[in-house]
Design an enzyme around this catalytic site. Sequence first.
Site, mmCIF file in Angstrom:
data_model
loop_
_atom_site.group_PDB
_atom_site.id
_atom_site.type_symbol
_atom_site.label_atom_id
_atom_site.label_comp_id
_atom_site.label_asym_id
_atom_site.label_seq_id
_atom_site.Cartn_x
_atom_site.Cartn_y
_atom_site.Cartn_z
ATOM 1 C CG ASP A 87 15.021 0.224 10.891
ATOM 2 O OD1 ASP A 87 16.233 0.001 10.711
ATOM 3 O OD2 ASP A 87 14.126 -0.399 10.290
ATOM 4 C CB SER A 94 22.607 -6.153 2.490
ATOM 5 O OG SER A 94 22.804 -5.696 3.815
ATOM 6 C CG LEU A 95 26.039 -0.867 1.869
ATOM 7 C CD1 LEU A 95 25.864 0.629 2.091
ATOM 8 C CD2 LEU A 95 27.341 -1.134 1.125
ATOM 9 C CB ALA A 129 11.212 2.089 6.736
ATOM 10 N N GLY A 185 5.155 8.029 3.840
ATOM 11 C CA GLY A 185 5.242 6.568 3.764
ATOM 12 C C GLY A 185 4.660 5.942 5.011
ATOM 13 C CB ALA A 186 1.975 4.298 5.970
ATOM 14 C CE LYS A 216 13.387 -3.584 8.285
ATOM 15 N NZ LYS A 216 13.620 -2.142 8.228
HETATM 16 N N1 LIG Z 1 18.593 3.703 6.108
HETATM 17 C C1 LIG Z 1 18.096 2.646 6.703
HETATM 18 O O1 LIG Z 1 18.684 2.086 7.641
HETATM 19 C C2 LIG Z 1 16.755 2.120 6.275
HETATM 20 C C3 LIG Z 1 16.072 1.233 7.103
HETATM 21 C C4 LIG Z 1 14.818 0.784 6.676
HETATM 22 C C5 LIG Z 1 14.307 1.192 5.445
HETATM 23 N N2 LIG Z 1 14.999 2.052 4.662
HETATM 24 C C6 LIG Z 1 14.464 2.518 3.358
HETATM 25 O O2 LIG Z 1 13.132 3.023 3.545
HETATM 26 C C7 LIG Z 1 12.358 2.819 2.361
HETATM 27 C C8 LIG Z 1 11.008 2.222 2.730
HETATM 28 O O3 LIG Z 1 11.189 0.894 3.241
HETATM 29 P P1 LIG Z 1 9.967 0.038 3.838
HETATM 30 O O4 LIG Z 1 10.581 -1.151 4.483
HETATM 31 O O5 LIG Z 1 9.057 0.879 4.644
HETATM 32 O O6 LIG Z 1 9.192 -0.385 2.496
HETATM 33 P P2 LIG Z 1 7.669 -0.838 2.366
HETATM 34 O O7 LIG Z 1 7.184 -1.457 3.639
HETATM 35 O O8 LIG Z 1 7.562 -1.598 1.087
HETATM 36 O O9 LIG Z 1 6.847 0.546 2.189
HETATM 37 C C9 LIG Z 1 7.010 1.301 1.024
HETATM 38 C C10 LIG Z 1 6.329 2.662 1.190
HETATM 39 O O10 LIG Z 1 6.597 3.425 0.002
HETATM 40 C C11 LIG Z 1 5.374 3.865 -0.541
HETATM 41 N N3 LIG Z 1 5.473 3.959 -2.010
HETATM 42 C C12 LIG Z 1 5.966 3.020 -2.853
HETATM 43 N N4 LIG Z 1 5.903 3.479 -4.128
HETATM 44 C C13 LIG Z 1 5.352 4.726 -4.066
HETATM 45 C C14 LIG Z 1 5.027 5.715 -5.040
HETATM 46 N N5 LIG Z 1 5.237 5.512 -6.341
HETATM 47 N N6 LIG Z 1 4.502 6.887 -4.625
HETATM 48 C C15 LIG Z 1 4.261 7.104 -3.309
HETATM 49 N N7 LIG Z 1 4.537 6.191 -2.328
HETATM 50 C C16 LIG Z 1 5.091 5.032 -2.713
HETATM 51 C C17 LIG Z 1 4.343 2.847 -0.107
HETATM 52 O O11 LIG Z 1 3.045 3.404 -0.217
HETATM 53 P P3 LIG Z 1 1.735 2.453 -0.321
HETATM 54 O O12 LIG Z 1 1.390 2.071 1.091
HETATM 55 O O13 LIG Z 1 0.718 3.324 -0.971
HETATM 56 O O14 LIG Z 1 2.117 1.262 -1.162
HETATM 57 C C18 LIG Z 1 4.803 2.586 1.333
HETATM 58 O O15 LIG Z 1 4.373 3.624 2.185
HETATM 59 C C19 LIG Z 1 13.192 1.904 1.450
HETATM 60 O O16 LIG Z 1 13.743 2.679 0.415
HETATM 61 C C20 LIG Z 1 14.283 1.373 2.371
HETATM 62 O O17 LIG Z 1 15.484 1.130 1.683
HETATM 63 C C21 LIG Z 1 16.216 2.531 5.056
#
Ligand SMILES: NC(=O)c1ccc[n+]([C@@H]2O[C@H](COP(=O)([O-])OP(=O)(O)OC[C@H]3O[C@@H](n4cnc5c(N)ncnc54)[C@H](OP(=O)(O)O)[C@@H]3O)[C@@H](O)[C@H]2O)c1
Length: 278
Positions: A107, A20-21, A136, A132-133, A71
């Site tokens: 976020d 984490s940063l 985030a 994505g769902a 979260k």
């Molecule tokens: N920049 C920022 O401040 C910030 C803040 C928050 C998050 N993020 C980034 O946002 C991303 C998502 O985070 P999250 O917390 O939402 O994760 P999460 O709750 O685990 O959700 C992951 C999402 O990715 C999808 N997914 C995973 N593998 C896949 C694949 N091979 N093909 C298609 N869809 C796929 C999942 O689909 P399914 O439902 O089908 O499994 C789900 O919609 C991460 O990379 C995170 O680092 C960035």
Amino acid sequence: MPDPASEPRYAVLGQPVAHSLSPRIHQRFADALGVALRYEALDVAPEEFAARLESLHHQGLRGANVTLPLKERAARLCRELSPAARLSSAVNTLVRREDGWFGDNTDGVGLCCDLRDNLGVELAGKRVLLIGAGGAARGVVPALFEEGIAELVVANRTPERAAALAEDLSDCGPIQSCALASLAEIGRFGILLNATSASRHGEDLALPQSLPAPGAVAYDLSYGAAAEPFLAWAARTHATVVASDGLGMLVEQAAEAFQRWHGIRPDTAPVLRELRAG
Ligand SMILES: NC(=O)c1ccc[n+]([C@@H]2O[C@H](COP(=O)([O-])OP(=O)(O)OC[C@H]3O[C@@H](n4cnc5c(N)ncnc54)[C@H](OP(=O)(O)O)[C@@H]3O)[C@@H](O)[C@H]2O)c1
């Protein structure tokens, strides 16, 4: 020299969290504003989260950021939630109050600040695709509608999760859901947001080239190498004029959390510049 053990304590809690940063970002904000704090990254397993948070509170923790996979659990532990956290059922910022934890989600505001203030992107009136769902994706929906987007389509590999998101957040504005595999039939978008973790698993989203409208914006919430496949896809479509990873969102959501804890919003530009420089 102040005794580090007596400084107000803050942390980012997640698993894994070593990468984490957030500690670096919050320390830079604190140094720039002359705020004394100790901010650590703490690896916490989901099943230990409630007990660990309670114990950290007794050790003087005043606030925390919460990341994957905690979260949704954090939202369930709070005595009170902000509207954004309540609507998305996900908390990324905990603030300790006398009677318990207050949960917020910065976020969405962080994403919108980065798009609007750092990248000069107008959100009002736009047709937006959210891929994505997960946590985030849920977290950013309320803020996108507050910025005045016209319509949101949520596409997910598991379509049932996209449908649940659209239903749970329907009070925010018009949201349609679809399967990732049916995206070719759903038209063009002015803003395309990738909120999946597909590239972290080395997997390709296989998106149709027809998705961006001319002059579109492509934004990956991930940053660094994890954002590269989506941004490379966007470049191949020849329709996008702005393409960015989510480093700016990370810094802006941190600034929002800092403001909730310390009552002042830091200047994000120097920190973002420093992180981009490596
Ligand atoms: N920049 C920022 O401040 C910030 C803040 C928050 C998050 N993020 C980034 O946002 C991303 C998502 O985070 P999250 O917390 O939402 O994760 P999460 O709750 O685990 O959700 C992951 C999402 O990715 C999808 N997914 C995973 N593998 C896949 C694949 N091979 N093909 C298609 N869809 C796929 C999942 O689909 P399914 O439902 O089908 O499994 C789900 O919609 C991460 O990379 C995170 O680092 C960035």
